[in-house]
Design a protein around this motif. Structure first.
Motif, PDB file in Angstrom:
ATOM      1  N   GLN A  73      45.941  27.845  29.459  1.00  0.00           N
ATOM      2  CA  GLN A  73      46.129  27.972  30.897  1.00  0.00           C
ATOM      3  C   GLN A  73      46.583  29.379  31.245  1.00  0.00           C
ATOM      4  OE1 GLN A  73      49.293  26.257  33.491  1.00  0.00           O
ATOM      5  NE2 GLN A  73      47.592  25.123  34.410  1.00  0.00           N
ATOM      6  N   LEU A  74      45.835  29.994  32.136  1.00  0.00           N
ATOM      7  CA  LEU A  74      46.111  31.356  32.574  1.00  0.00           C
ATOM      8  C   LEU A  74      46.750  31.353  33.952  1.00  0.00           C
ATOM      9  CD1 LEU A  74      43.062  33.750  31.938  1.00  0.00           C
ATOM     10  CD2 LEU A  74      45.440  34.118  31.262  1.00  0.00           C
ATOM     11  N   GLY A  75      47.665  32.293  34.161  1.00  0.00           N
ATOM     12  CA  GLY A  75      48.205  32.559  35.481  1.00  0.00           C
ATOM     13  C   GLY A  75      47.811  33.951  35.902  1.00  0.00           C
ATOM     14  N   GLY A  76      47.368  34.107  37.124  1.00  0.00           N
ATOM     15  CA  GLY A  76      46.987  35.425  37.614  1.00  0.00           C
ATOM     16  C   GLY A  76      46.124  35.313  38.847  1.00  0.00           C
ATOM     17  N   SER A  77      45.904  36.442  39.497  1.00  0.00           N
ATOM     18  CA  SER A  77      45.096  36.432  40.711  1.00  0.00           C
ATOM     19  C   SER A  77      44.144  37.606  40.815  1.00  0.00           C
ATOM     20  CB  SER A  77      46.011  36.420  41.948  1.00  0.00           C
ATOM     21  OG  SER A  77      46.871  37.556  41.959  1.00  0.00           O
ATOM     22  N   VAL A  78      44.205  38.540  39.864  1.00  0.00           N
ATOM     23  CA  VAL A  78      43.312  39.709  39.899  1.00  0.00           C
ATOM     24  C   VAL A  78      42.091  39.393  39.045  1.00  0.00           C
ATOM     25  CG1 VAL A  78      43.078  42.161  39.397  1.00  0.00           C
ATOM     26  CG2 VAL A  78      45.281  41.255  40.197  1.00  0.00           C
ATOM     27  N   PRO A  79      40.909  39.292  39.645  1.00  0.00           N
ATOM     28  CA  PRO A  79      39.732  38.866  38.884  1.00  0.00           C
ATOM     29  C   PRO A  79      39.468  39.680  37.624  1.00  0.00           C
ATOM     30  CG  PRO A  79      39.261  38.753  41.224  1.00  0.00           C
ATOM     31  CD  PRO A  79      40.607  39.398  41.096  1.00  0.00           C
ATOM     32  N   ALA A  80      39.620  40.985  37.686  1.00  0.00           N
ATOM     33  CA  ALA A  80      39.351  41.815  36.504  1.00  0.00           C
ATOM     34  C   ALA A  80      40.341  41.500  35.389  1.00  0.00           C
ATOM     35  CB  ALA A  80      39.408  43.294  36.872  1.00  0.00           C
ATOM     36  N   ASP A  81      41.604  41.268  35.747  1.00  0.00           N
ATOM     37  CA  ASP A  81      42.610  40.929  34.736  1.00  0.00           C
ATOM     38  C   ASP A  81      42.351  39.549  34.148  1.00  0.00           C
ATOM     39  OD1 ASP A  81      43.799  43.347  35.234  1.00  0.00           O
ATOM     40  OD2 ASP A  81      45.492  42.514  36.369  1.00  0.00           O
ATOM     41  N   LEU A  82      41.955  38.608  34.988  1.00  0.00           N
ATOM     42  CA  LEU A  82      41.638  37.271  34.493  1.00  0.00           C
ATOM     43  C   LEU A  82      40.472  37.327  33.511  1.00  0.00           C
ATOM     44  CD1 LEU A  82      41.976  35.200  37.796  1.00  0.00           C
ATOM     45  CD2 LEU A  82      43.539  35.164  35.841  1.00  0.00           C
ATOM     46  N   ALA A  83      39.467  38.125  33.827  1.00  0.00           N
ATOM     47  CA  ALA A  83      38.312  38.254  32.939  1.00  0.00           C
ATOM     48  C   ALA A  83      38.717  38.860  31.601  1.00  0.00           C
ATOM     49  CB  ALA A  83      37.230  39.092  33.608  1.00  0.00           C
ATOM     50  N   GLU A 126      36.543  34.173  43.182  1.00  0.00           N
ATOM     51  CA  GLU A 126      36.228  35.463  42.541  1.00  0.00           C
ATOM     52  C   GLU A 126      36.740  35.483  41.102  1.00  0.00           C
ATOM     53  OE1 GLU A 126      37.239  39.096  44.588  1.00  0.00           O
ATOM     54  OE2 GLU A 126      37.080  38.086  46.538  1.00  0.00           O
ATOM     55  N   GLY A 127      37.935  34.957  40.904  1.00  0.00           N
ATOM     56  CA  GLY A 127      38.491  34.910  39.557  1.00  0.00           C
ATOM     57  C   GLY A 127      37.683  34.021  38.629  1.00  0.00           C
ATOM     58  N   ILE A 128      37.251  32.873  39.136  1.00  0.00           N
ATOM     59  CA  ILE A 128      36.428  31.971  38.330  1.00  0.00           C
ATOM     60  C   ILE A 128      35.110  32.644  37.960  1.00  0.00           C
ATOM     61  CG2 ILE A 128      35.172  29.784  38.335  1.00  0.00           C
ATOM     62  CD1 ILE A 128      38.207  29.499  38.140  1.00  0.00           C
ATOM     63  N   ALA A 129      34.477  33.263  38.938  1.00  0.00           N
ATOM     64  CA  ALA A 129      33.201  33.936  38.676  1.00  0.00           C
ATOM     65  C   ALA A 129      33.380  35.053  37.651  1.00  0.00           C
ATOM     66  CB  ALA A 129      32.624  34.477  39.977  1.00  0.00           C
ATOM     67  N   ALA A 130      34.481  35.796  37.751  1.00  0.00           N
ATOM     68  CA  ALA A 130      34.720  36.895  36.804  1.00  0.00           C
ATOM     69  C   ALA A 130      34.914  36.361  35.391  1.00  0.00           C
ATOM     70  CB  ALA A 130      35.940  37.698  37.245  1.00  0.00           C
TER      71      ALA A 130
END
Length: 338
Positions: A73-83, A126-130
């Motif tokens: 499980q990841l926490g975050g909101s910046v798509p590039a960081d999530l990717a 956006e985060g999911i797509a990334a």
């Protein structure tokens, strides 16, 4: 024959899972839970994307192969960081990446993620797509039905439609609002009323989507009831405080025998793992703290807990502490006969 899409999940994959729980579902806890159920899907504690990228990865992400299937499980909101974090997690061998959109703690409020994200479905999408573009793994979302003054009848469908359109393989809904103002994280687990019906309607209106439910489920029977209308049931604190409930998961929900007959056998099966981790320098208490909920109602259960709580934290404590604690508990006659 067609090759299964590795980024998708089946209803069996999410049929039963143990919720991600901060400070509880660490790697030792997950290994023990796997002894109790072959089929439960296990989740890590939430790890922030920043910690995955910049922190001690082996300590944060390392796990034992026996834990599969296991999701991070990841926490975050910046798509590039999530990717970027998802790519690192994929390299470690996780079976799924789950984005936290439901945690109400002060930490996530300050970091603008967790339950705060219920207010911004487009950003979550956006985060999911990334992440989907970055890794060949299922990417899922765990959310609430809304936060603060949001209308769940609007907030939940908006989140669901956004993330499913972005390619989320499943949505797991904690069927309570999160109140970010006025309630503590602990109160947020109990005070906001549960609304199972809104999750059932969400599924009925999106029959092709995989949707699971979390919140207030304390028995395998309660999970089975939810599975008459939903794809998945996720149990949190009940599975931790009474781990032997997991012995009913495989027989009741999957039609398969439990891996071990009872908590006594589970402790014995856990011994080799504990021995290996002790040899690697792990403290006994780091593992035995996850066993304190065993043997509810049995004579000697209180002494079991007391012995582990007092002796396991001591320097040099070894498996003899566990065996001595186990000797306090009276095994039921039926169990002895088996």
């Amino acid at each position: 024959m067609p090759v299964a899409d590795p980024t998708m999940l089946t209803p069996a994959d999410i049929r039963f899972s143990v919720a991600p729980m901060m400070d509880w579902t660490d790697r030792h806890c997950r290994v023990f839970h796997r002894i109790l159920s072959r089929r439960a899907r296990l989740y890590t504690e939430m790890v922030t994307a920043g910690a995955v990228i910049h922190g001690p990865r082996d300590r944060l992400l390392g796990f034992d192969a026996v834990e599969h299937p296991v999701a991070m499980q990841l926490g975050g909101s910046v798509p590039a960081d999530l990717a970027a974090a998802a790519r690192i997690a994929a390299d470690y061998g996780y079976d799924e990446i789950n984005l936290n959109c439901g945690c109400p703690s002060d930490r996530v409020k300050n970091g603008s993620f967790g339950a705060c994200l219920m207010r911004d479905p487009a950003l979550v999408a956006e985060g999911i797509a990334a992440m989907r573009a970055a890794v060949p793994l299922p990417v899922t979302v765990k959310c609430r039905i809304g936060v603060d003054d949001q209308d769940p009848e609007e907030a939940l469908p908006a989140m669901a439609d956004a993330v499913l359109a972005a390619g989320a393989a499943a949505l797991i809904v904690h069927a309570r609002k999160a109140w970010l103002q006025g309630l503590s994280p602990k109160q947020n687990r109990d005070v906001p009323p549960l609304d199972y019906s809104i999750v059932a309607r969400l599924k009925a209106e999106r029959p092709q989507a995989l949707i699971g439910i979390n919140g207030g489920l304390t028995t395998v029977a309660a999970c089975a009831e939810q599975l008459t209308v939903l794809d998945g049931a996720m149990v949190g604190r009940a599975a931790y405080h009474d781990p032997e409930m997991l012995l009913g998961v495989d027989p009741t929900l999957f039609g398969e025998p439990a891996p071990v007959p009872d908590g006594f056998a589970a402790v014995e099966a856990f011994m080799p793992y504990m021995a290996g981790r002790l040899a690697a320098g792990v403290r006994l208490h780091d593992m035995t703290r996850h066993l304190l909920g065993l043997f509810p109602g049995l004579p000697g259960a209180r002494l079991w807990r007391r012995h582990l709580a007092t002796e396991a934290p001591k320097p040099g404590a070894g498996l003899e502490v566990v065996r001595d604690a186990l000797a306090h508990v009276t095994r039921p006659a039926a169990s002895l006969a088996a």
